[in-house]
Write an enzyme that holds these catalytic residues in place. Sequence first.
Site, PDB file in Angstrom:
ATOM      1  CG  HIS A 197      -2.179  -0.797   0.994  1.00  0.00           C
ATOM      2  ND1 HIS A 197      -2.905  -1.357   2.018  1.00  0.00           N
ATOM      3  CD2 HIS A 197      -2.847  -1.138  -0.154  1.00  0.00           C
ATOM      4  CE1 HIS A 197      -3.955  -2.001   1.527  1.00  0.00           C
ATOM      5  NE2 HIS A 197      -3.932  -1.883   0.225  1.00  0.00           N
ATOM      6  CG  ASP A 231      -0.440   3.645   4.109  1.00  0.00           C
ATOM      7  OD1 ASP A 231      -0.610   2.777   3.243  1.00  0.00           O
ATOM      8  OD2 ASP A 231      -0.835   3.509   5.277  1.00  0.00           O
ATOM      9  CG  HIS A 287      -3.774  -5.071   5.138  1.00  0.00           C
ATOM     10  ND1 HIS A 287      -4.689  -4.388   5.924  1.00  0.00           N
ATOM     11  CD2 HIS A 287      -3.163  -4.132   4.376  1.00  0.00           C
ATOM     12  CE1 HIS A 287      -4.627  -3.101   5.653  1.00  0.00           C
ATOM     13  NE2 HIS A 287      -3.711  -2.915   4.718  1.00  0.00           N
ATOM     14  CG  ASP A 332      -1.406  -1.576   7.569  1.00  0.00           C
ATOM     15  OD1 ASP A 332      -0.562  -1.295   8.436  1.00  0.00           O
ATOM     16  OD2 ASP A 332      -1.842  -0.754   6.746  1.00  0.00           O
ATOM     17  CG  HIS A 373      -1.111   1.824  10.624  1.00  0.00           C
ATOM     18  ND1 HIS A 373      -2.432   1.692  10.269  1.00  0.00           N
ATOM     19  CD2 HIS A 373      -0.433   1.936   9.459  1.00  0.00           C
ATOM     20  CE1 HIS A 373      -2.556   1.719   8.957  1.00  0.00           C
ATOM     21  NE2 HIS A 373      -1.345   1.869   8.432  1.00  0.00           N
TER      22      HIS A 373
END
Length: 308
Positions: free
Chosen positions: A65, A67, A140, A211, A269
């Site tokens: 991802h 980020d 995730h 994540d 996070h």
Amino acid sequence: MELFFLGTGSGVPSKERNVSALALQMLQERQSTWLFDCGESTQHQILRTNIRPRRIEKIFITHLHGDHIYGLPGLLSSRSFQGGETPCTLYGPKGLKEYVETALRVSGTRLSYPLKIIEVAEGVIYEDEGLLVESIGLEHGLESFGYIIQEKDQPGELLPEKLKAAGVSPGPIYQKIKQNEATELSDGRIIQREDFIGPSKRGRKIAILGDTRYIEGLADDLKHADILVHEATFAGADEQLAFAYFHSTTRQAAQLAKLADAKQLIISHISSRYQGEEAEELLREARKIFPNTVIAHDFYEHPVPANK
């Protein structure tokens, strides 16, 4: 060892929190730094620290991802401009190699150092004489990993009084005895190291998760972690929302730390929806389940003391 949090927000940067990046500093042990994720503006965050990009030896990407990876091409490029000549190795999910090579090729970037990219699966992905790194699969929506950094056990302290009692005088021979399982003395005697050292020192164990939804079964892999870094994107009351977006809550992170019998939980996070007092409430609700919890903020430093 020291953990240095460069970005502790989720999704998009906010005024208080940049997106994900975490450095493991091992300057005394190895004269190097390992980086975990590299979100947008990570190199700007580094400018406000004493971290030197040329000392970044390894970069572990949890998932692809934006980020967590948008800062990577820029950091790799800047490492060249800032005198980086030593090799750098990237670890991460399938697709990392294509992403990095495409960004460097399209931008005409040439690195001054060897770059190796290893796309990982679950299991041991790195090992040397002092450390072992294992990747574990998370949940995730797209491939996401956690990384367990296990320091190998160290021999106990040499017992000089016991050596003297055995007629071994102090000197360079003491270091030789500590470094070798068996040592021959000048008089022909064979000294066994195990007879003259104290108990072994347990190596440190650090778990840094990407994540993920809450996975109770991870507790076995994380057992007795000295430090567990776990995402806490949502508050406990937002468990359904966390599940829908493939994330975890503060309570779930705390519950996993409890099940794993970890020593310390660091939650990170954090969604930008939680500001000020709301962010502090996240910490309070985690501590109700796992008291030894801290909430990371950008530029938070956390030492990893050696086990006694």
